[in-house]
Enzyme design. Structure first.
Site, mmCIF file in Angstrom:
data_model
loop_
_atom_site.group_PDB
_atom_site.id
_atom_site.type_symbol
_atom_site.label_atom_id
_atom_site.label_comp_id
_atom_site.label_asym_id
_atom_site.label_seq_id
_atom_site.Cartn_x
_atom_site.Cartn_y
_atom_site.Cartn_z
ATOM 1 N N LYS A 92 24.753 23.852 19.489
ATOM 2 C CA LYS A 92 23.374 23.357 19.474
ATOM 3 C C LYS A 92 22.360 24.368 20.011
ATOM 4 O O LYS A 92 21.219 24.385 19.588
ATOM 5 C CB LYS A 92 23.280 22.044 20.252
ATOM 6 C CG LYS A 92 23.915 20.890 19.479
ATOM 7 C CD LYS A 92 23.386 19.560 19.935
ATOM 8 C CE LYS A 92 23.844 18.446 19.020
ATOM 9 N NZ LYS A 92 25.274 18.124 19.205
ATOM 10 N N GLU A 114 14.704 14.478 21.436
ATOM 11 C CA GLU A 114 15.400 13.218 21.652
ATOM 12 C C GLU A 114 16.878 13.553 21.698
ATOM 13 O O GLU A 114 17.320 14.559 21.155
ATOM 14 C CB GLU A 114 15.103 12.221 20.520
ATOM 15 C CG GLU A 114 16.029 12.309 19.321
ATOM 16 C CD GLU A 114 15.950 13.627 18.575
ATOM 17 O OE1 GLU A 114 14.858 14.231 18.551
ATOM 18 O OE2 GLU A 114 16.977 14.057 18.023
ATOM 19 N N SER A 387 33.076 23.199 16.954
ATOM 20 C CA SER A 387 31.644 23.145 17.288
ATOM 21 C C SER A 387 31.348 23.109 18.782
ATOM 22 O O SER A 387 30.282 23.530 19.213
ATOM 23 C CB SER A 387 30.999 21.939 16.612
ATOM 24 O OG SER A 387 31.715 20.747 16.920
#
Ligand SMILES: *Cc1c(COP(=O)(O)O)cnc(C)c1O
Length: 427
Positions: A92, A114, A387
């Site tokens: 991310k 968010e 990931s």
């Protein structure tokens, strides 16, 4: 070479994507589109992005040959793209850096985001701390209760976490609240979206920032395949888990024009695709509009978003990035499901077999790779996007495993040190 050109100028991937926002946001969206169009090929912008990825994130992340797992599964060679080794422990951060850099150039001093599980919130708070920007993260009150370590992390990093008490008090409510904030504060505020969703240009922009993953793989794979004694240049299949779909788009995108490589997205099948308790938007959803774009969503006959379920908070989203809907439609990518219990098994398996604790999200991709590898030849290869790391998930895993530890089939009948309960053997 590059025959795949998506999206069009208005952000359409076929009939998917686009921009469905209220009039009050139209100006902000146009401003963002213009800024991204200006900087996306700007050498100075790209050089800074490269620098940040190298020096702050620790890129390139390695590709690792999971030799023991491959041998044991007895089919294709399995390789892991180690996004779990990035600073903050997942993919991310690649995207939040790109968007924060854009925000700086647009003169925005305040960042909002968010978050559901808190991973995107942490990645956003991290880059805001580094750039000295104000950071406000909206999070459902229910999620705040379930994800307290990430809430504390965000606060340590200087972010303000705002609990959202409306609706189901989860991610979709936090999203609505963040949108409301953006409308009220467009002048100084940049909204960092955490996956390949939202109105145009977000799905394209997030994909572009995350595509560093696949670009690195394109250069790394020929070398690592040769080292394993394989003659192919690129893997036969690339596998990634799909929540909103950003880690999957990041690794798929540079491979789209390599038709010999299968692209496989793994959705959370939860308690089973037929159980109604899952988050498999592409396999069990239908077209509709959610969070500013047209895509596949989980909805009832009246178009109400239905409740989703997954063992992994990061895959628990009732929609999916519009580009995945398009890739499924044109048949360039396939989408499959992995259940909670299969993912949990793969989690334990990777811990014991390779010494890597994977995120529960990534464990879905690992579980499918295990299944697929067994059907392929030993000179074939599978690349899995790992990931994120699973440190954040050990509490969940401990609860779900009810104290059971697992061992590999080869150690059947032996005791495992440290296990107070009988040891279970992998299926
Ligand atoms: C958030 C998250 C995901 C799911 O998000 P995508 O946008 O689908 O990539 C997957 N893995 C990890 C480790 C995550 O934190």
């Amino acid at each position: 070479m590059n025959t795949y050109q998506q999206p069009d100028a208005a952000g359409h991937f076929g009939i998917y994507g686009g921009s469905f926002v209220s009039e009050t946001l139209t100006h902000a969206i146009i401003e963002l589109r213009q800024a991204y169009a200006h900087y996306q090929n700007d050498p100075e912008f790209l050089a800074e992005f490269q620098y940040e990825l190298a020096h702050f994130v620790g890129r390139p992340s390695p590709v690792y040959h999971a030799a023991r797992m491959s041998r044991e599964v007895g089919g294709a060679q399995i390789y892991l793209k180690r996004e779990d080794l990035n600073h903050t422990g997942a993919h991310k951060i690649n995207n939040t850096i790109g968007q924060a850099m854009l925000a700086k150039r647009m003169g925005k001093t305040r960042i909002i985001a968010e978050t559901g599980a808190g991973q995107h919130g942490v990645a956003t708070a991290t880059i805001c701390a580094r750039y000295g920007m104000e950071c406000v993260v909206y999070m459902g009150a229910e999620d705040i209760k379930r994800q307290s370590p990430n809430v504390y992390r965000m606060k340590l990093l200087g972010a303000t976490v705002v609990p959202v008490h409306s609706g189901s008090k989860t991610l979709k409510d936090a999203l609505n609240e963040a949108m409301r904030d953006w409308v009220a504060n467009v002048d100084n505020t940049f909204y960092i979206i955490g996956t390949v969703a939202g109105p145009h240009p977000y799905p394209m922009m997030v994909r572009d920032f995350q595509s560093v993953i696949g670009k690195e793989c394109l250069t790394q794979m020929p070398h690592i395949l040769a080292r394993t004694g394989l003659h192919s240049q690129q893997p036969d299949a690339v596998i990634a888990c799909v929540g909103g779909g950003s880690n999957a788009m990041g690794i798929f995108y540079p491979y789209i024009d390599h038709p010999q490589t299968r692209l496989i997205g793994v959705e959370a099948a939860g308690e089973g695709l037929e159980s109604g308790k899952h988050s498999a938007s592409l396999q069990r959803g239908s077209p509709g509009v959610l969070h500013g774009n047209r895509t596949f969503i989980l909805q009832d006959e009246n178009g109400q978003i239905t409740e989703t379920h997954s063992i992994s908070a990061g895959l628990d989203y009732p929609g999916v990035g519009p580009e995945h809907a398009y890739l499924q439609e044109i048949g360039r990518a396939e989408y499959v499901g992995i259940t909670d219990s299969e993912a949990l098994g793969a989690f334990h398996y990777l811990c014991r077999t390779e010494g890597i604790i994977p995120a529960l999200e990534s464990s879905h991709a690992v579980a499918y790779a295990k299944k697929l590898a067994a059907t392929l030849r030993q000179d074939q290869s599978i690349l899995v996007n790992l990931s994120g790391r699973g440190d954040k998930d050990i509490g969940t895993v401990a609860d779900l495993s009810q104290g059971d530890f697992y061992c590999r089939p080869s150690c059947q009948g032996q005791s495992v040190k440290g296990a107070e309960q009988p040891v279970k053997v992998f299926k």
